[in-house]
Design a protein around this motif. Sequence first.
Motif, PDB file in Angstrom:
ATOM      1  N   UNK A  18       0.817  -1.208   0.000  1.00  0.00           N
ATOM      2  CA  UNK A  18       0.000   0.000   0.000  1.00  0.00           C
ATOM      3  C   UNK A  18       0.857   1.266   0.000  1.00  0.00           C
ATOM      4  N   UNK A  19       0.292   2.323  -0.591  1.00  0.00           N
ATOM      5  CA  UNK A  19       0.930   3.633  -0.602  1.00  0.00           C
ATOM      6  C   UNK A  19      -0.108   4.692  -0.246  1.00  0.00           C
ATOM      7  N   UNK A  20       0.335   5.872   0.122  1.00  0.00           N
ATOM      8  CA  UNK A  20      -0.557   7.011   0.291  1.00  0.00           C
ATOM      9  C   UNK A  20      -0.329   7.950  -0.886  1.00  0.00           C
ATOM     10  N   UNK A  21      -1.422   8.399  -1.480  1.00  0.00           N
ATOM     11  CA  UNK A  21      -1.335   9.231  -2.677  1.00  0.00           C
ATOM     12  C   UNK A  21      -2.483  10.226  -2.680  1.00  0.00           C
ATOM     13  N   UNK A  22      -2.243  11.414  -3.201  1.00  0.00           N
ATOM     14  CA  UNK A  22      -3.278  12.441  -3.290  1.00  0.00           C
ATOM     15  C   UNK A  22      -4.014  12.298  -4.615  1.00  0.00           C
ATOM     16  N   UNK A  23      -5.342  12.223  -4.530  1.00  0.00           N
ATOM     17  CA  UNK A  23      -6.185  11.982  -5.701  1.00  0.00           C
ATOM     18  C   UNK A  23      -7.051  13.213  -5.961  1.00  0.00           C
ATOM     19  N   UNK A  24      -7.157  13.659  -7.221  1.00  0.00           N
ATOM     20  CA  UNK A  24      -7.982  14.825  -7.541  1.00  0.00           C
ATOM     21  C   UNK A  24      -9.458  14.584  -7.221  1.00  0.00           C
ATOM     22  N   UNK A  25     -10.158  15.640  -6.800  1.00  0.00           N
ATOM     23  CA  UNK A  25     -11.593  15.580  -6.534  1.00  0.00           C
ATOM     24  C   UNK A  25     -12.341  16.123  -7.747  1.00  0.00           C
ATOM     25  N   UNK A  26     -13.320  15.373  -8.215  1.00  0.00           N
ATOM     26  CA  UNK A  26     -14.134  15.770  -9.362  1.00  0.00           C
ATOM     27  C   UNK A  26     -15.554  16.037  -8.885  1.00  0.00           C
ATOM     28  N   UNK A  27     -16.026  17.271  -9.029  1.00  0.00           N
ATOM     29  CA  UNK A  27     -17.362  17.651  -8.579  1.00  0.00           C
ATOM     30  C   UNK A  27     -18.352  17.470  -9.716  1.00  0.00           C
ATOM     31  N   UNK A  28     -19.462  16.804  -9.434  1.00  0.00           N
ATOM     32  CA  UNK A  28     -20.513  16.657 -10.437  1.00  0.00           C
ATOM     33  C   UNK A  28     -21.854  17.065  -9.845  1.00  0.00           C
ATOM     34  N   UNK A  29     -22.799  17.403 -10.717  1.00  0.00           N
ATOM     35  CA  UNK A  29     -24.123  17.814 -10.273  1.00  0.00           C
ATOM     36  C   UNK A  29     -24.296  19.303 -10.135  1.00  0.00           C
ATOM     37  N   UNK A  30     -23.339  20.074 -10.665  1.00  0.00           N
ATOM     38  CA  UNK A  30     -23.440  21.536 -10.567  1.00  0.00           C
ATOM     39  C   UNK A  30     -24.703  22.054 -11.245  1.00  0.00           C
ATOM     40  N   UNK A  31     -25.081  21.462 -12.383  1.00  0.00           N
ATOM     41  CA  UNK A  31     -26.184  21.977 -13.194  1.00  0.00           C
ATOM     42  C   UNK A  31     -27.531  21.898 -12.474  1.00  0.00           C
ATOM     43  N   UNK A  32     -27.686  20.933 -11.569  1.00  0.00           N
ATOM     44  CA  UNK A  32     -28.987  20.731 -10.935  1.00  0.00           C
ATOM     45  C   UNK A  32     -28.984  21.046  -9.437  1.00  0.00           C
TER      46      UNK A  32
END
Length: 277
Positions: free
Chosen positions: A148-162
Amino acid sequence: LRADQSRDGSMGRSPILKFTSALSHRGRNACGGGNIKHQKELSRMSERVTLVMEPREKSSKGENRRLRKAGWTPCVFYGPEVEEPVLGKIASKSLERLLASGRWEAMRLTVKLPSGAEEMCIVREAQRDPLTDKPVHIDFLRLIKGRKISVKVPVKVQGREVSPGLKDGGVLESVHELEVETLPMSIPESIVVDISELKLGDSLHVRDLSLGENVTLLAEPDEVVAIIVVPRGVEESTVEEEPADSDDAVFCNKCGAKNVAGSEYCNKCGSKIEQAQ
């Protein structure tokens, strides 16, 4: 941005990027709109990029400056069970394409060593020029299957339109990345945060997220991931009904906002409210 692995071994080597498919788009941030086809290609880079190491014998500041002027970026490859760090150089233009994807910190890459052996790795650290934003040095960390490793993962926001809160004029505030612990083959490309049901003052916390197997979030459960706040200058009273009496309300210890008595979390900033004894 860094991604750490348990350091049971010593250090290792460094590479040059070779893309198996040409990418015509040259934007610096693929997440900011632009060519959709290019963005899809970038999201699949982890399966399509090979790092072919070019040796670099010297490591002086003068030699590194000379390499950058010649179109190369100094780099190093190391990790568990690697006896010594291997100095290398990588074509700056190819590297810029990788960094422009916005997801490089969570990409599994392959490095081809001078011996011909291929190793799995990730970008552990990318140093950039503060004025030009061009890469000046790259660290590659070796990955081992099953460790195992620790890694930073990008956050993707969805649902802005509604999102009701955004439709009512609210402003979205969200984190850009979250650190996880996972196996190399289970590193997610991104963490999806759905705000489609958030109203003004609503928030999502780390505890609300559900990830796949073998993926553990390292942030505190109460940490706010996304929140829709009332724009500055807008009276809270125009958005939601205030408690009629302060005796029937509790105040947030962090932002001071008034909340209905018994509230566990602040409806404005999402922080946990310390109830009076």
